[in-house]
Design a protein around this motif. Structure first.
Motif, PDB file in Angstrom:
ATOM      1  N   TYR A 131       0.843  -1.200   0.000  1.00 45.74           N
ATOM      2  CA  TYR A 131       0.000   0.000   0.000  1.00 45.74           C
ATOM      3  C   TYR A 131       0.880   1.253   0.000  1.00 45.74           C
ATOM      4  CZ  TYR A 131      -3.616  -3.348   1.347  1.00 45.74           C
ATOM      5  OH  TYR A 131      -4.469  -4.418   1.375  1.00 45.74           O
ATOM      6  N   PRO A 132       1.564   1.547  -1.100  1.00 43.74           N
ATOM      7  CA  PRO A 132       2.406   2.746  -1.136  1.00 43.74           C
ATOM      8  C   PRO A 132       1.542   4.001  -0.986  1.00 43.74           C
ATOM      9  CG  PRO A 132       2.096   1.874  -3.347  1.00 43.74           C
ATOM     10  CD  PRO A 132       1.510   0.862  -2.407  1.00 43.74           C
ATOM     11  N   LYS A 133       2.020   4.940  -0.204  1.00 42.94           N
ATOM     12  CA  LYS A 133       1.232   6.150   0.000  1.00 42.94           C
ATOM     13  C   LYS A 133       2.152   7.358   0.133  1.00 42.94           C
ATOM     14  CE  LYS A 133       0.859   5.400   5.005  1.00 42.94           C
ATOM     15  NZ  LYS A 133      -0.076   5.194   6.126  1.00 42.94           N
ATOM     16  N   GLY A 134       1.599   8.517  -0.172  1.00 43.39           N
ATOM     17  CA  GLY A 134       2.340   9.760  -0.091  1.00 43.39           C
ATOM     18  C   GLY A 134       2.282  10.359   1.298  1.00 43.39           C
ATOM     19  N   ASP A 136       0.547  12.670   2.282  1.00 48.25           N
ATOM     20  CA  ASP A 136      -0.826  12.974   2.688  1.00 48.25           C
ATOM     21  C   ASP A 136      -1.591  11.739   3.137  1.00 48.25           C
ATOM     22  OD1 ASP A 136      -1.075  11.680   0.270  1.00 48.25           O
ATOM     23  OD2 ASP A 136      -2.274  13.244  -0.706  1.00 48.25           O
ATOM     24  N   GLY A 137      -0.922  10.584   3.097  1.00 48.15           N
ATOM     25  CA  GLY A 137      -1.570   9.346   3.519  1.00 48.15           C
ATOM     26  C   GLY A 137      -2.406   8.681   2.446  1.00 48.15           C
ATOM     27  N   GLN A 138      -2.470   9.304   1.262  1.00 43.46           N
ATOM     28  CA  GLN A 138      -3.262   8.744   0.171  1.00 43.46           C
ATOM     29  C   GLN A 138      -2.421   7.800  -0.684  1.00 43.46           C
ATOM     30  OE1 GLN A 138      -6.648   9.320  -0.002  1.00 43.46           O
ATOM     31  NE2 GLN A 138      -6.106  10.224   1.994  1.00 43.46           N
ATOM     32  N   PRO A 139      -3.062   6.841  -1.373  1.00 43.44           N
ATOM     33  CA  PRO A 139      -2.309   5.901  -2.203  1.00 43.44           C
ATOM     34  C   PRO A 139      -1.496   6.616  -3.283  1.00 43.44           C
ATOM     35  CG  PRO A 139      -4.583   5.187  -1.948  1.00 43.44           C
ATOM     36  CD  PRO A 139      -4.512   6.578  -1.399  1.00 43.44           C
ATOM     37  N   LEU A 140      -0.324   6.075  -3.565  1.00 44.79           N
ATOM     38  CA  LEU A 140       0.494   6.555  -4.673  1.00 44.79           C
ATOM     39  C   LEU A 140       0.145   5.735  -5.908  1.00 44.79           C
ATOM     40  CD1 LEU A 140       4.005   7.042  -3.012  1.00 44.79           C
ATOM     41  CD2 LEU A 140       2.475   8.825  -3.885  1.00 44.79           C
ATOM     42  N   TYR A 141      -0.556   6.345  -6.833  1.00 46.51           N
ATOM     43  CA  TYR A 141      -0.968   5.644  -8.043  1.00 46.51           C
ATOM     44  C   TYR A 141       0.117   5.738  -9.112  1.00 46.51           C
ATOM     45  CZ  TYR A 141      -5.568   5.587  -5.848  1.00 46.51           C
ATOM     46  OH  TYR A 141      -6.605   5.380  -4.979  1.00 46.51           O
ATOM     47  N   ASP A 142       0.045   4.836 -10.063  1.00 45.59           N
ATOM     48  CA  ASP A 142       1.019   4.760 -11.153  1.00 45.59           C
ATOM     49  C   ASP A 142       0.346   5.212 -12.445  1.00 45.59           C
ATOM     50  OD1 ASP A 142       2.991   4.185 -12.954  1.00 45.59           O
ATOM     51  OD2 ASP A 142       3.067   2.024 -12.551  1.00 45.59           O
ATOM     52  N   ASP A 143       0.658   6.416 -12.878  1.00 51.15           N
ATOM     53  CA  ASP A 143       0.057   6.943 -14.107  1.00 51.15           C
ATOM     54  C   ASP A 143       0.768   6.455 -15.357  1.00 51.15           C
ATOM     55  OD1 ASP A 143      -1.756   8.409 -12.584  1.00 51.15           O
ATOM     56  OD2 ASP A 143      -0.413  10.138 -12.434  1.00 51.15           O
ATOM     57  N   GLY A 144       1.825   5.676 -15.169  1.00 50.57           N
ATOM     58  CA  GLY A 144       2.601   5.230 -16.320  1.00 50.57           C
ATOM     59  C   GLY A 144       2.137   3.922 -16.924  1.00 50.57           C
ATOM     60  N   VAL A 145       1.024   3.386 -16.457  1.00 57.18           N
ATOM     61  CA  VAL A 145       0.521   2.128 -16.995  1.00 57.18           C
ATOM     62  C   VAL A 145      -0.998   2.188 -17.049  1.00 57.18           C
ATOM     63  CG1 VAL A 145       0.495   1.051 -14.702  1.00 57.18           C
ATOM     64  CG2 VAL A 145       0.599  -0.394 -16.731  1.00 57.18           C
ATOM     65  N   SER A 146      -1.564   1.649 -18.100  1.00 55.72           N
ATOM     66  CA  SER A 146      -3.020   1.610 -18.244  1.00 55.72           C
ATOM     67  C   SER A 146      -3.523   0.208 -17.921  1.00 55.72           C
ATOM     68  CB  SER A 146      -3.437   1.987 -19.666  1.00 55.72           C
ATOM     69  OG  SER A 146      -3.061   0.955 -20.582  1.00 55.72           O
ATOM     70  N   LEU A 147      -4.820   0.105 -17.672  1.00 54.70           N
ATOM     71  CA  LEU A 147      -5.414  -1.210 -17.423  1.00 54.70           C
ATOM     72  C   LEU A 147      -5.235  -2.110 -18.634  1.00 54.70           C
ATOM     73  CD1 LEU A 147      -7.028  -2.985 -15.456  1.00 54.70           C
ATOM     74  CD2 LEU A 147      -9.124  -2.014 -16.417  1.00 54.70           C
ATOM     75  N   LEU A 148      -5.303  -1.535 -19.832  1.00 54.70           N
ATOM     76  CA  LEU A 148      -5.109  -2.339 -21.042  1.00 54.70           C
ATOM     77  C   LEU A 148      -3.676  -2.844 -21.144  1.00 54.70           C
ATOM     78  CD1 LEU A 148      -6.307  -3.513 -23.609  1.00 54.70           C
ATOM     79  CD2 LEU A 148      -5.803  -1.341 -24.772  1.00 54.70           C
ATOM     80  N   ASP A 149      -2.699  -2.033 -20.730  1.00 59.07           N
ATOM     81  CA  ASP A 149      -1.306  -2.502 -20.719  1.00 59.07           C
ATOM     82  C   ASP A 149      -1.189  -3.752 -19.844  1.00 59.07           C
ATOM     83  OD1 ASP A 149      -0.439  -0.311 -22.237  1.00 59.07           O
ATOM     84  OD2 ASP A 149       0.039   0.888 -20.467  1.00 59.07           O
ATOM     85  N   THR A 150      -1.782  -3.696 -18.681  1.00 57.10           N
ATOM     86  CA  THR A 150      -1.744  -4.842 -17.761  1.00 57.10           C
ATOM     87  C   THR A 150      -2.469  -6.030 -18.367  1.00 57.10           C
ATOM     88  OG1 THR A 150      -1.740  -3.275 -15.920  1.00 57.10           O
ATOM     89  CG2 THR A 150      -2.212  -5.561 -15.390  1.00 57.10           C
ATOM     90  N   TRP A 151      -3.601  -5.765 -19.017  1.00 62.29           N
ATOM     91  CA  TRP A 151      -4.369  -6.854 -19.628  1.00 62.29           C
ATOM     92  C   TRP A 151      -3.569  -7.570 -20.705  1.00 62.29           C
ATOM     93  CZ3 TRP A 151      -8.486  -9.283 -17.979  1.00 62.29           C
ATOM     94  CH2 TRP A 151      -9.085 -10.216 -18.842  1.00 62.29           C
ATOM     95  N   ARG A 152      -2.827  -6.814 -21.513  1.00 60.29           N
ATOM     96  CA  ARG A 152      -2.001  -7.442 -22.557  1.00 60.29           C
ATOM     97  C   ARG A 152      -0.991  -8.412 -21.933  1.00 60.29           C
ATOM     98  NH1 ARG A 152      -5.339  -6.416 -26.532  1.00 60.29           N
ATOM     99  NH2 ARG A 152      -5.246  -4.329 -27.467  1.00 60.29           N
ATOM    100  N   ALA A 153      -0.430  -8.022 -20.790  1.00 57.60           N
ATOM    101  CA  ALA A 153       0.508  -8.909 -20.109  1.00 57.60           C
ATOM    102  C   ALA A 153      -0.205 -10.142 -19.559  1.00 57.60           C
ATOM    103  CB  ALA A 153       1.217  -8.151 -18.988  1.00 57.60           C
ATOM    104  N   MET A 154      -1.431  -9.960 -19.103  1.00 56.28           N
ATOM    105  CA  MET A 154      -2.226 -11.100 -18.638  1.00 56.28           C
ATOM    106  C   MET A 154      -2.491 -12.080 -19.776  1.00 56.28           C
ATOM    107  SD  MET A 154      -3.135 -10.551 -15.295  1.00 56.28           S
ATOM    108  CE  MET A 154      -4.767 -11.222 -14.956  1.00 56.28           C
ATOM    109  N   GLU A 155      -2.775 -11.567 -20.951  1.00 55.32           N
ATOM    110  CA  GLU A 155      -3.019 -12.424 -22.109  1.00 55.32           C
ATOM    111  C   GLU A 155      -1.811 -13.320 -22.397  1.00 55.32           C
ATOM    112  OE1 GLU A 155      -6.111  -9.776 -24.792  1.00 55.32           O
ATOM    113  OE2 GLU A 155      -3.970  -9.331 -24.944  1.00 55.32           O
ATOM    114  N   ARG A 156      -0.619 -12.771 -22.216  1.00 57.92           N
ATOM    115  CA  ARG A 156       0.591 -13.557 -22.482  1.00 57.92           C
ATOM    116  C   ARG A 156       0.747 -14.707 -21.495  1.00 57.92           C
ATOM    117  NH1 ARG A 156       2.313  -8.296 -24.007  1.00 57.92           N
ATOM    118  NH2 ARG A 156       3.216  -7.795 -21.971  1.00 57.92           N
TER     119      ARG A 156
END
Length: 315
Positions: A131-134, A136-156
């Motif tokens: 649970y990485p957080k900044g 401010d205590g809020q989650p640190l999200y990763d803007d460098g990857v999309s859900l579709l990018d992850t899905w393509r890796a799942m397909e493999r």
């Protein structure tokens, strides 16, 4: 005299005619390892044939031990069991997806899982911190990857034979539609909170139209307020049909075409949750039209932070 139709052996077809998902599944979100292993083995002895795990639960090793002991004891064979686990948010980068599943397989002591799900559509900053957080205590999200990018890796991973099916979890309908449209390998399973107070009819309809199984977690409301099992409609149906309120809610879920996950450390409740029989058409109609309460109990679809998974102090 009519007798209720048992639903224990109900299974839902998965895409391509390559398998089925048992409608009654057992979830492994049980923090205490001794109780978790005991409950999983009890569920398998009772008859559950779908075990749902996750990297985020931090107990895949316990699940693996329970499964191997059940196989050795002759409770069932690997071929009789459907195993699901899930990719956590900090492993959404494509280069992290394969190693994450490899680690899950080692912990589960399996060569392959039947289904691998993206646990939430939210990518956290990559790394070992769950649970990485900044500041401010809020989650640190990763803007460098999309859900579709992850899905393509799942397909493999399907191509490599490490999982038979892939899917999504803790997701809204718009994201399911977007992935379905773009996917080379279509989602087989969508796991979401779903119960009589959150019926997700529109999502269920989309899934059924496109050969996707909707897998409901918290089908009994997770014991939270407002309590699903105290609903007067469900209580009245239970009395009329000589069931428990839990059996009514679970039968309703399966009869409308969804699969479900229940979790318990009580042998009596494990048996109760497997002893599910069909409701009358009148009762099904009442479940749909006479229950008006609508509430979402878990806000994970908005933040990627599952409300039911215990987090370490300060995490």
């Amino acid at each position: 005299m009519s007798f209720p139709t048992p639903l224990q052996n109900t299974a839902l077809p998965l895409p391509g005619g390559k398998g089925e998902l048992p409608a009654l599944g057992f979830g492994t979100l049980i923090p205490d390892p001794v109780m978790a292993k005991r409950a999983i083995k009890a569920a398998l002895r009772v008859g559950f044939r779908h075990i749902d795990a996750a990297e985020a639960y931090r107990n895949e090793d316990v699940v693996g031990e329970a499964l191997q002991e059940a196989f050795a004891e002759g409770t069932l064979t690997r071929g009789e069991l459907f195993v699901t686990t899930k990719l956590w948010n900090n492993n959404h980068r494509p280069e992290r997806v394969g190693p994450a599943l490899d680690a899950s397989l080692r912990r589960l002591r399996l060569d392959q899982v039947d289904s691998y799900l993206i646990h939430t559509p939210f990518a956290f900053q990559p790394g070992d911190e769950q649970y990485p957080k900044g500041e401010d205590g809020q989650p640190l999200y990763d803007d460098g990857v999309s859900l579709l990018d992850t899905w393509r890796a799942m397909e493999r991973l399907v191509d490599a034979g490490k999982c038979r099916f892939i899917g999504l979890s803790d997701v809204r309908l718009d994201a399911v539609k977007a992935i379905y449209t773009a996917a080379r390998i279509k989602p087989a399973v969508v796991q979401v909170e779903c119960h009589p107070y959150l019926p997700e009819w529109e999502l269920l309809e989309f899934c059924q139209q496109h050969g996707i199984v909707l897998l409901a977690f918290a089908p009994l409301g997770h014991g939270m307020e407002p309590r699903v099992l105290n609903d007067p409609v469900i209580v009245d149906i239970a009395q009329r049909e000589h069931r428990t309120p839990a059996q009514v809610a679970l039968a309703w879920a399966v009869q409308r075409g969804a699969a479900i996950l229940t979790t318990s450390t009580s042998l009596d409740h494990i048996r109760e949750n497997f002893d599910v029989s069909a409701l009358s058409e009148e009762s099904l109609a009442r479940m749909r039209h006479d229950i008006s309460t609508r509430v979402r109990l878990n806000k994970v679809v908005d933040t990627g932070l599952p409300g039911f998974i215990p987090r370490a102090q300060g995490a």
